[in-house]
Scaffold this motif. Structure first.
Motif, PDB file in Angstrom:
ATOM      1  N   ASP A 148       0.840  -1.196   0.000  1.00 14.15           N
ATOM      2  CA  ASP A 148       0.000   0.000   0.000  1.00 14.15           C
ATOM      3  C   ASP A 148       0.876   1.246   0.000  1.00 14.15           C
ATOM      4  N   LEU A 149       0.341   2.308  -0.578  1.00 12.39           N
ATOM      5  CA  LEU A 149       1.005   3.595  -0.643  1.00 12.39           C
ATOM      6  C   LEU A 149      -0.012   4.614  -0.138  1.00 12.39           C
ATOM      7  N   GLY A 150       0.143   5.018   1.129  1.00  9.12           N
ATOM      8  CA  GLY A 150      -0.883   5.869   1.709  1.00  9.12           C
ATOM      9  C   GLY A 150      -0.346   6.788   2.786  1.00  9.12           C
ATOM     10  N   PRO A 151      -1.197   7.679   3.296  1.00  6.95           N
ATOM     11  CA  PRO A 151      -0.734   8.704   4.233  1.00  6.95           C
ATOM     12  C   PRO A 151      -0.499   8.195   5.652  1.00  6.95           C
ATOM     13  N   GLN A 152      -1.055   7.040   5.990  1.00  8.30           N
ATOM     14  CA  GLN A 152      -0.950   6.552   7.352  1.00  8.30           C
ATOM     15  C   GLN A 152       0.294   5.694   7.552  1.00  8.30           C
ATOM     16  N   PRO A 153       0.854   5.658   8.785  1.00  8.49           N
ATOM     17  CA  PRO A 153       1.973   4.747   9.076  1.00  8.49           C
ATOM     18  C   PRO A 153       1.615   3.314   8.716  1.00  8.49           C
ATOM     19  N   GLN A 154       2.573   2.572   8.176  1.00  6.82           N
ATOM     20  CA  GLN A 154       2.304   1.258   7.605  1.00  6.82           C
ATOM     21  C   GLN A 154       2.859   0.103   8.442  1.00  6.82           C
ATOM     22  N   GLY A 155       3.365   0.372   9.631  1.00 13.83           N
ATOM     23  CA  GLY A 155       3.880  -0.701  10.469  1.00 13.83           C
ATOM     24  C   GLY A 155       5.294  -1.111  10.075  1.00 13.83           C
ATOM     25  N   THR A 156       5.766  -2.188  10.724  1.00 18.85           N
ATOM     26  CA  THR A 156       7.129  -2.670  10.474  1.00 18.85           C
ATOM     27  C   THR A 156       7.110  -3.805   9.458  1.00 18.85           C
ATOM     28  N   TRP A 157       7.976  -3.733   8.467  1.00 22.47           N
ATOM     29  CA  TRP A 157       8.004  -4.739   7.411  1.00 22.47           C
ATOM     30  C   TRP A 157       9.342  -4.709   6.690  1.00 22.47           C
ATOM     31  N   THR A 158       9.622  -5.733   5.925  1.00 23.85           N
ATOM     32  CA  THR A 158      10.755  -5.776   5.003  1.00 23.85           C
ATOM     33  C   THR A 158      10.291  -6.407   3.693  1.00 23.85           C
ATOM     34  N   ARG A 159      10.999  -6.061   2.618  1.00 20.18           N
ATOM     35  CA  ARG A 159      10.684  -6.629   1.311  1.00 20.18           C
ATOM     36  C   ARG A 159      12.002  -6.840   0.558  1.00 20.18           C
ATOM     37  N   ARG A 160      12.298  -8.081   0.169  1.00 19.55           N
ATOM     38  CA  ARG A 160      13.541  -8.407  -0.510  1.00 19.55           C
ATOM     39  C   ARG A 160      13.276  -8.681  -1.987  1.00 19.55           C
ATOM     40  N   ILE A 161      14.163  -8.129  -2.860  1.00 20.43           N
ATOM     41  CA  ILE A 161      14.078  -8.413  -4.292  1.00 20.43           C
ATOM     42  C   ILE A 161      15.441  -8.892  -4.782  1.00 20.43           C
ATOM     43  N   GLN A 162      15.416  -9.632  -5.880  1.00 23.15           N
ATOM     44  CA  GLN A 162      16.647 -10.103  -6.506  1.00 23.15           C
ATOM     45  C   GLN A 162      17.152  -9.027  -7.472  1.00 23.15           C
ATOM     46  N   ALA A 163      18.426  -8.660  -7.353  1.00 27.60           N
ATOM     47  CA  ALA A 163      18.987  -7.594  -8.176  1.00 27.60           C
ATOM     48  C   ALA A 163      19.542  -8.139  -9.488  1.00 27.60           C
ATOM     49  N   GLY A 164      19.707  -7.234 -10.462  1.00 20.13           N
ATOM     50  CA  GLY A 164      20.435  -7.561 -11.675  1.00 20.13           C
ATOM     51  C   GLY A 164      19.616  -8.079 -12.834  1.00 20.13           C
ATOM     52  N   THR A 165      18.286  -8.151 -12.684  1.00 20.81           N
ATOM     53  CA  THR A 165      17.423  -8.620 -13.776  1.00 20.81           C
ATOM     54  C   THR A 165      16.397  -7.547 -14.093  1.00 20.81           C
ATOM     55  N   ASP A 166      16.239  -7.232 -15.375  1.00 26.26           N
ATOM     56  CA  ASP A 166      15.317  -6.192 -15.792  1.00 26.26           C
ATOM     57  C   ASP A 166      13.875  -6.665 -15.639  1.00 26.26           C
ATOM     58  N   THR A 167      12.965  -5.713 -15.489  1.00 26.43           N
ATOM     59  CA  THR A 167      11.532  -5.999 -15.493  1.00 26.43           C
ATOM     60  C   THR A 167      10.905  -5.222 -16.650  1.00 26.43           C
ATOM     61  N   ILE A 168       9.603  -5.364 -16.820  1.00 32.51           N
ATOM     62  CA  ILE A 168       8.949  -4.630 -17.900  1.00 32.51           C
ATOM     63  C   ILE A 168       8.775  -3.153 -17.560  1.00 32.51           C
ATOM     64  N   ALA A 169       9.002  -2.769 -16.315  1.00 32.80           N
ATOM     65  CA  ALA A 169       9.037  -1.350 -15.970  1.00 32.80           C
ATOM     66  C   ALA A 169      10.313  -0.755 -16.560  1.00 32.80           C
ATOM     67  N   GLY A 170      10.210   0.418 -17.153  1.00 30.52           N
ATOM     68  CA  GLY A 170      11.400   0.991 -17.768  1.00 30.52           C
ATOM     69  C   GLY A 170      11.178   2.418 -18.223  1.00 30.52           C
ATOM     70  N   GLY A 171      12.289   3.119 -18.439  1.00 26.49           N
ATOM     71  CA  GLY A 171      12.231   4.513 -18.858  1.00 26.49           C
ATOM     72  C   GLY A 171      12.207   4.713 -20.352  1.00 26.49           C
ATOM     73  N   GLY A 172      12.263   3.612 -21.137  1.00 29.44           N
ATOM     74  CA  GLY A 172      12.198   3.737 -22.582  1.00 29.44           C
ATOM     75  C   GLY A 172      13.566   3.827 -23.227  1.00 29.44           C
ATOM     76  N   VAL A 173      13.622   4.459 -24.386  1.00 33.44           N
ATOM     77  CA  VAL A 173      14.838   4.593 -25.187  1.00 33.44           C
ATOM     78  C   VAL A 173      15.199   6.062 -25.265  1.00 33.44           C
TER      79      VAL A 173
END
Length: 517
Positions: free
Chosen positions: A350-375
């Motif tokens: 979630d992306l919101g104005p209220q505090p979101q509690g304690t959490w962690t999120r791990r991702i694997q680095a070094g591989t592209d996704t379909i998100a991108g800035g273009g050419v």
């Protein structure tokens, strides 16, 4: 390569000469000349003057990277017919001009003064009413020249730069597509200097960052802003939100630091794409502003531009212009949206104005996704023409290789995003160096997102917190749409520092500040 440059130059000249050389009864027509620089190098130029008696205001037009003095023929003709003496010249090291490419160094700055000298010595110009205008490379040189030559009383910097270092490695991240384009063009129609070749070799090898920073500082008008303020020329800056060669954020602090008559115009598009149609003589808002600016501050014509608000924004997918008295008035307030723990079958936080509690999120680095800035040059240029930015299906973005956060629906009236979004994110990495790229999307009910801002950041050593300013933007997010933040680790626009087996962990106390008008 020099032989090819000669052939291409002659072909261009033949095309020009195929049309009657006279620009009309009110001008002298074009004349081609050699300007002798202070070190003896010959610079190719052309000049056109009004045919009326007396002295006239004058304009020096500095050619862009890999282009020559024929670039501005249409604009020069129009200016001459309006009463200006116009001199256009090819920067050293390109085409038939002598010397080697100085990349807006001291020789290029001195060359602009040599052009002013020639203009005063050989034409009917009024020496107290001379301005300088350029696109891209010419825009950057114009700012530097005005800081060093007080005879220049008006400046038009179109798609230029104020900070060469930020252009090369903003967010400590190198930009391979932009660098490759500039290097290739220089080799095709120019003669790179040994220093330029060394800087580029070091850039590709990611070495001698301090040496590159010293080289870039000498070529950055932001470090000459005090000199500009002392000489007090009128400075017009026009730039694109999506400029992939000289990212626009660098112009904001520079504009704010100016104490001269000044104006900043920002519009959707990529490097030089907004003003390029003006080179064919087609009216557009950038060259209209240039003309009004020169008339106001050189010709003594009250066009009203001096009394208008100093900041002009043209939002994405809109032809409307918004006026603000200065940059501090663009953003009314920042909405702080806090990042929450990813949840659900397709893990999304979630992306919101209220505090979101304690959490962690791990991702694997070094591989592209379909998100991108273009050419570089292409994507944002096409958005300017079609209104279609890079698009992504949010559910299809790999949650293994990216973090994704989604806001609630925008209220009635939507969100008017104006300014620089900023991401604050505590990070931990299993590798001592790394890169993340943050993207902001306008997401509709089908989960289709339109990109409207992004930026990379690279660290060396274990990061504690990333504070990342994204690209400046003016974007209206419609009512009912959602704002998405995607953070991944790879994009063809950038050279990242990620190791293939590294993981990056996001944690709580992260937020996104969204500038709202």
């Amino acid at each position: 390569m020099r032989r090819l440059a000669v052939v291409l130059s002659l072909l261009l000249m033949s095309l020009v000469l195929a049309v009657p050389a006279s620009a009309g009864p009110s001008t002298t027509g074009f004349h081609w000349n050699d300007i002798t620089a202070g070190d003896g190098v010959q610079l190719k130029s052309n000049v056109i003057e009004p045919a009326t008696p007396g002295t006239h205001p004058g304009v020096v037009l500095v050619a862009s990277w890999a282009l020559n003095d024929f670039q501005y023929l249409a604009q020069a003709k129009q200016l001459a017919e309006a009463g200006y003496v116009v001199l256009s010249y090819t920067a050293r090291g390109f085409w038939l001009s002598g010397g080697t490419i100085d990349v807006a160094g001291p020789r290029d700055v001195a060359d602009a003064s040599s052009a002013v000298d020639w203009l005063i010595a050989h034409t009917s110009v009024d020496p107290h009413r001379i301005g300088i205008v350029g696109m891209s490379y010419g825009g950057g040189i114009s700012l530097l020249a005005a800081a060093h030559d007080p005879r220049l009383r008006a400046v038009g910097s179109l798609s230029g730069w104020s900070d060469m270092g930020a252009s090369m490695t903003g967010g400590d991240t190198r930009r391979p597509q932009a660098a490759w384009f500039l290097q290739t063009a220089a080799r095709l129609v120019g003669r790179p200097s040994p220093q330029m070749n060394q800087i580029l070799d070091d850039y590709w090898a990611d070495r001698d960052a301090e040496g590159r920073d010293r080289w870039a500082r000498e070529r950055s008008a932001r470090y000459s802003v005090d000199a500009l303020n002392r000489s007090n020329p009128a400075v017009l800056i026009a730039h694109s939100f999506g400029d992939s060669i000289f990212p626009a954020n660098q112009m904001l602090d520079f504009y704010t630091a100016l104490r001269t008559p000044k104006r900043l115009e920002l519009a959707p598009g990529d490097h030089a794409t907004v003003e390029i149609s003006g080179l064919a003589g087609i009216p557009n808002h950038v060259w209209t502003s240039v003309r009004r600016w020169l008339d106001q501050y050189l010709a003594g014509i009250d066009t009203g531009i001096g009394d208008e608000p100093g900041v002009v924004l043209r939002p994405h997918n809109s032809s409307a212009a918004e006026y603000y008295p200065d940059w501090s008035h663009v953003t009314g307030h920042d909405d702080r949206l806090r990042l929450g723990a990813p949840h659900g079958l397709i893990a999304t936080g979630d992306l919101g104005p209220q505090p979101q509690g304690t959490w962690t999120r791990r991702i694997q680095a070094g591989t592209d996704t379909i998100a991108g800035g273009g050419v570089a040059l292409l994507t944002n240029g096409l958005e300017q023409l079609t209104g279609i930015p890079p698009i992504v299906s949010l559910p299809a973005v790999s949650r293994r290789h990216a973090g994704v956060w989604l806001s609630g629906a925008a209220p009635a009236g939507g969100w008017r995003v104006r300014g620089v979004p900023r991401l604050h994110a505590p990070l931990a990495s299993t590798h001592p160096a790394g890169t993340v790229i943050a993207y902001l999307y306008d997401v509709n009910a089908l989960g289709i997102g339109k990109l409207f801002s992004h930026a990379p950041v690279t660290w060396h050593g274990s990061p504690a917190t990333v504070d990342l300013p994204l690209q400046v933007t003016a974007y209206d997010l419609p009512s009912g749409h959602r704002l998405a933040l995607v953070v991944d680790t790879k994009d063809p626009l950038y050279l990242d520092a990620n190791a293939k087996d590294a993981t990056i962990t996001f944690s709580s106390d992260a937020w996104l500040d969204v500038p709202i008008a």
